[in-house]
Design an enzyme around this catalytic site. Structure first.
Site, PDB file in Angstrom:
ATOM      1  N   HIS A   1       1.359  -0.641  -0.008  1.00  0.00           N
ATOM      2  CA  HIS A   1       0.007   0.211   0.238  1.00  0.00           C
ATOM      3  C   HIS A   1       0.683   1.081   0.347  1.00  0.00           C
ATOM      4  O   HIS A   1       0.275   1.884  -0.638  1.00  0.00           O
ATOM      5  CB  HIS A   1      -1.334  -0.091   0.908  1.00  0.00           C
ATOM      6  N   GLU A   2       1.848   1.645   1.008  1.00  0.00           N
ATOM      7  CA  GLU A   2       2.664   2.548   0.602  1.00  0.00           C
ATOM      8  C   GLU A   2       3.885   2.464  -0.599  1.00  0.00           C
ATOM      9  O   GLU A   2       3.545   3.917  -0.468  1.00  0.00           O
ATOM     10  CB  GLU A   2       3.249   2.150   1.877  1.00  0.00           C
TER      11      GLU A   2
ATOM     12  N   HIS B   1       1.494   4.481  -2.851  1.00  0.00           N
ATOM     13  CA  HIS B   1       1.843   5.761  -3.232  1.00  0.00           C
ATOM     14  C   HIS B   1       3.154   6.132  -3.857  1.00  0.00           C
ATOM     15  O   HIS B   1       2.385   7.579  -4.368  1.00  0.00           O
ATOM     16  CB  HIS B   1       1.520   6.469  -1.982  1.00  0.00           C
TER      17      HIS B   1
ATOM     18  N   GLU C   1      -5.516   7.255  -0.870  1.00  0.00           N
ATOM     19  CA  GLU C   1      -5.673   5.868  -0.123  1.00  0.00           C
ATOM     20  C   GLU C   1      -6.413   5.187  -0.836  1.00  0.00           C
ATOM     21  O   GLU C   1      -5.808   3.402  -0.628  1.00  0.00           O
ATOM     22  CB  GLU C   1      -6.263   6.379   1.292  1.00  0.00           C
TER      23      GLU C   1
END
Length: 465
Positions: free
Chosen positions: A325-326, A329, A405
């Protein structure tokens, strides 16, 4: 209404500016208080696990999170009210010009006359930040040693807290004072286009701070150690390589000495990226999951009781999903987009500052009739005059953040991490006692991350495929 309008029009410009600033400040406070009241009502009335949460949250954890968030909300109400009253009294009683005059007296005794405006500005800044630190200290103590302690998150001793607070203040001044002095000097000598040079200077400073923070500043407060060689490190490196993330180092920070909340982030520019994992995120590394050795010297009953409150943490597969997920970004350009938005906003603000700085009425509105110090101009324009714009911008960035997100979650799905991210989000919510039910207006205005149920629903389809 016409009479009141005539009275308003008859007021001097500086009085209208002052009253407008004060009224808007209270309007924002009342709006925030209204939203917080709606959310507190949710905490008070939602006492049983909703049906849609039955599979992901047990009643004991639900009740713990409800009480924790209720305590935090009540604390936020009183601290917010104090902050608003304090700010109002400072403005009404002429606190800003008083502190500026006091700063001039102190710098004058040191041999620096009124012509040394930058020196006086630095003294003013030091006194203002010291006042803020002292008035905020009781609230910080209560939050840490009453609320966080009560709900099992605080891991600090009183001595550690004060040592940490003093260290933060000193480090902040070591950065803030030199940067401010250079900024004021640039504005003074920059001529008609000073706003361009000021913007470029703040851009360079922000990039330098982002670059050096985790290597030189954060280690002053927490211990960073390289993630030991093993399966997790190999899996992280493999995942980073698969998406061309230029990973150079992976660190574990001992966040458990301060709090049992968990986090993870990456930093660095170009081909020099590093990943930082809080030990509380890692099931196998968190000190909170380790049993103390029997008969260990110097161990208090308080420490034993804290250690018993274990945090679950995440398994390796779940940690990889969180990192997926990070890294999403980064891969999707969210970091670069945020930097661009921030710098566009910064340039616009400096440009408008250049337009407004010559308006003597702005200074007179806050008690500066004979002088127009540059630092005071920055404070008045950026903090007070821009406040309506800042509120709108903050809301827009919150909406954009939620969108980012969802996109980062979708990226983790594409990496095949949907199932593990699903379970990781549940565990992190449980470990941090997040309350999964929220008022829709409060959520819309405040939440930079989508509510848990919305994120899980988006991941659920991928799990079932």
């Amino acid at each position: 209404m016409a009479l009141s309008g005539d009275l308003w029009a008859e007021l001097p410009v500086e009085r209208r500016i002052f009253c407008s600033v004060l009224l808007f400040s209270w309007a924002v406070y009342l709006w925030e208080a209204f939203l917080a009241h709606r959310q507190r009502r949710v905490y008070r009335t939602t006492t049983h696990v909703p049906q849609e949460l039955g599979q992901i949250m047990d009643s004991e954890t639900f009740e713990k999170s409800r009480l924790y968030q209720l305590d935090k909300s009540t604390f936020s109400f009183w601290s917010g009210l104090y902050s608003e009253v304090e700010g109002t009294m400072i403005l009404l009683c002429g606190g800003i010009p008083f502190l500026w005059k006091l700063s001039g007296q102190i710098s004058g005794r040191a041999g620096f006359g009124p012509e040394y405006e930058i020196v006086q500005s630095l003294v003013f800044l030091l006194l203002a930040t010291l006042f803020s630190a002292l008035t905020g200290l009781p609230w910080s103590l209560y939050n840490t040693f009453v609320i966080e302690e009560k709900h099992g998150f605080n891991q600090q001793t009183l001595g550690f807290f004060f040592k940490d607070a003093i260290k933060k203040f000193v480090v902040t001044q070591c950065i803030l004072l030199p940067v401010t002095s250079l900024l004021l000097y640039i504005i003074k000598i920059g001529g008609d286009y000073f706003f361009i040079y000021a913007w470029l200077f703040t851009l360079v400073v922000s990039l330098v701070l982002v670059t050096i923070y985790a290597d030189y500043i954060a280690p002053l407060f927490d211990k960073f150690i390289p993630l030991p060689e093993g399966e997790l490190k190999q899996q992280i490196e493999t995942m980073a390589k698969s998406i061309d993330f230029p990973l150079t180092k992976v660190y574990v920070v001992e966040g458990s000495k301060r709090s049992s909340h968990s986090n993870a982030y990456f930093y660095g520019f170009f081909k020099n990226k590093r990943i930082v994992l809080f030990d509380t995120l890692l099931e196998d590394y968190s000190a909170l999951n380790k049993e103390p050795a029997e008969g260990e010297d110097g161990e208090s009953e308080e420490t034993k009781s804290k250690t018993k409150n274990k945090k679950q943490g995440c398994k390796n597969e779940e940690v990889l999903a969180v990192l997926g997920h990070e890294l999403g970004h980064w891969k999707l350009g969210h970091t670069v987009k945020n930097i661009i938005i921030s710098q566009m906003n910064s340039f616009l603000c400096f440009f408008l500052f250049a337009v407004l700085i010559g308006q003597k009425e702005l200074f007179a509105a806050f008690g500066f009739y004979d002088t127009q110090p540059t630092l005071i101009g920055l404070m008045i324009i950026f903090q007070f005059i821009f406040s309506p714009y800042n509120e709108v911008l903050s809301f827009c960035l919150t909406v954009l953040s939620r969108r980012f997100e969802f996109q980062a979650d979708a990226f983790a799905k594409e990496l095949g991490k949907a199932k593990d991210l699903y379970s990781a989000l549940i565990k992190l919510n449980k470990d941090n006692l997040g309350f999964p039910v929220s008022d829709w207006i409060f959520s819309m205005w405040h939440y930079s991350h989508p509510p848990l149920l919305e994120r899980l629903q988006a991941l659920k389809d991928a799990k079932q495929e």
